[in-house]
Design a protein around this motif. Sequence first.
Motif, short mmCIF file in Angstrom:
data_model
loop_
_atom_site.label_atom_id
_atom_site.label_comp_id
_atom_site.label_asym_id
_atom_site.label_seq_id
_atom_site.Cartn_x
_atom_site.Cartn_y
_atom_site.Cartn_z
N THR A 46 156.34 71.14 28.65
CA THR A 46 155.31 70.32 28.03
C THR A 46 155.57 70.16 26.54
N ALA A 47 155.92 71.23 25.87
CA ALA A 47 156.19 71.15 24.43
C ALA A 47 157.34 70.20 24.14
N ALA A 48 158.38 70.24 24.97
CA ALA A 48 159.53 69.35 24.76
C ALA A 48 159.17 67.89 25.02
N SER A 49 158.29 67.65 25.99
CA SER A 49 157.88 66.27 26.30
C SER A 49 157.18 65.61 25.12
N ILE A 50 156.47 66.39 24.33
CA ILE A 50 155.76 65.86 23.17
C ILE A 50 156.75 65.25 22.18
N VAL A 51 157.87 65.92 21.98
CA VAL A 51 158.89 65.43 21.05
C VAL A 51 159.50 64.13 21.57
N SER A 52 159.73 64.07 22.86
CA SER A 52 160.37 62.91 23.47
C SER A 52 159.65 61.60 23.14
N GLY A 53 158.33 61.60 23.24
CA GLY A 53 157.58 60.38 23.00
C GLY A 53 157.57 59.94 21.56
N THR A 54 157.49 60.89 20.65
CA THR A 54 157.41 60.55 19.23
C THR A 54 158.69 59.87 18.74
N VAL A 55 159.84 60.40 19.12
CA VAL A 55 161.11 59.90 18.58
C VAL A 55 161.76 58.86 19.48
N ALA A 56 160.99 58.27 20.37
CA ALA A 56 161.51 57.29 21.33
C ALA A 56 162.06 56.06 20.63
N GLU A 57 162.92 55.36 21.33
CA GLU A 57 163.44 54.03 21.00
C GLU A 57 164.49 54.01 19.89
N ARG A 58 164.81 55.17 19.30
CA ARG A 58 165.87 55.16 18.29
C ARG A 58 166.68 56.44 18.25
N VAL A 59 166.34 57.46 19.03
CA VAL A 59 167.11 58.71 19.03
C VAL A 59 168.18 58.63 20.12
N ARG A 60 169.35 59.16 19.81
CA ARG A 60 170.43 59.19 20.79
C ARG A 60 170.16 60.29 21.82
N LEU A 61 170.70 60.09 23.01
CA LEU A 61 170.39 60.99 24.13
C LEU A 61 170.88 62.42 23.89
N TRP A 62 172.17 62.61 23.61
CA TRP A 62 172.71 63.96 23.57
C TRP A 62 172.20 64.79 22.41
N PRO A 63 172.07 64.24 21.21
CA PRO A 63 171.43 65.05 20.17
C PRO A 63 170.01 65.46 20.51
#
Length: 446
Positions: free
Chosen positions: A152-169
């Motif tokens: 759940t904690a990791a999912s929070i980060v995913s939404g905030t930085v969406a649409e411009r963060v690269r997958l592997w980093p």
Amino acid sequence: MILSKPFRLGLAAAATSALLAVPALAQEAAAPAPAVSADVAYILNTLLFLIGGFLVMWMAAGFAMLEAGLVRSKNVSMQSLKNIALYSIAGIMYWAIGYNLMYTGVDGGFMGSFGTYGFDPVGLEGADSAALLETGYSTASDWFFQMVFVATAASIVSGTVAERVRLWPFLVFVVMLTGFIYPIAGSWQWGGGWLAERGFSDFAGSTLVHSVGGWAALAGAIVIGARTGKYEGGAVHPMPGSSIPLATLGTFILWLGWFGFNGASQLAMGTISDVSDVSRIFANTNLAAAAGVVTTLVLLQLLYKKIDVTMVLNGALAGLVSITAEPLAPAVWQALLIGAVGGGIVVFAVPLLDKLKIDDVVGAIPVHLLAGIWGTMIVPFSNTGTNYVTQFIGVLAYGTFTLACSFIVWFVLKAAMGVRTSAEEEMMGLDKAEIGVEAYPEFGRG
């Protein structure tokens, strides 16, 4: 999820012939409930962990749908991929490193020990079974319940930085967050560390899960920067998501999963008292979410004369986050008030972030970070066993540690790998640029 593992569940067999799992902190003064046998209580406690665990696991689907609905159609596949990947990474890292760092040998300190986590042997019998009854629950059920919180904690980060963060980093950051940052921070309270000894209280994780995820997301948003075109020309340019129905579905899935998140954090179901308290937690959780929705509706109508449905969805989530730090002790009116303030936070914080040019695609920072702080700070309002000074110390400690660690990881990733896609790739959409699979390939075709 308040006491350290050795204290959270246990047997009162020394006092009676039956097992009573140690209840949550707010329950310690409760009158003894009718006894049940040790094996029945063991089964019921384990069942609570398993049911709560798969409800919280279902929240992974909620985050995936919420994010898929709130990003533009050219980035939906990327968000879907990130969510199933981060859930899987979280599970492996929490087994390999995280659980022991959080719970084993903390003893009032700042972290546990390194090493993989071992489950109960297959086919327990005789003396082995009797010995394990003393824990009050199956070790595998406990690990599973704790693990889904990490995701759940990791999912929070995913939404905030969406649409411009690269997958592997991003996935490397998830490894660090779920394997090290979250477990070390969690050990301070739930693992029986230094904050637990000071009396800090966070029943199910307004700070330990949601604010930790929010701080990590804030660091990522600052290091990565805003989406191209979001704040050009001194104005805020809205970038509407792809599907309001999908985002709404995600919100309802999260709402449902939250009953496991908060309810199973009672950590015991072996007595009438425990089951009654779980029911009360369900009711307060639902009321807080509803109050968050209604408050957001009213404020948006009064302030803007129009109602942004995405803010209302986040109002529900903010109400849920706000009540998570103490879902048992509040009276009904207190639960409503706590959730209502959470909804208000969303209405006022979203435009504030835009003024600061912090691009949070899904509104996770107001919902999880700010409402998480509010929920943690207001615990003494209903739980007289806590105090505001200790709560503030805990909030400050978690914020400082998580923000510092997250900045370091994001900056290292930026220098070593690069964390952001190019302007051309961002314009194309990450579905095409990063993974080559479009979510809606028929769009735009004749």
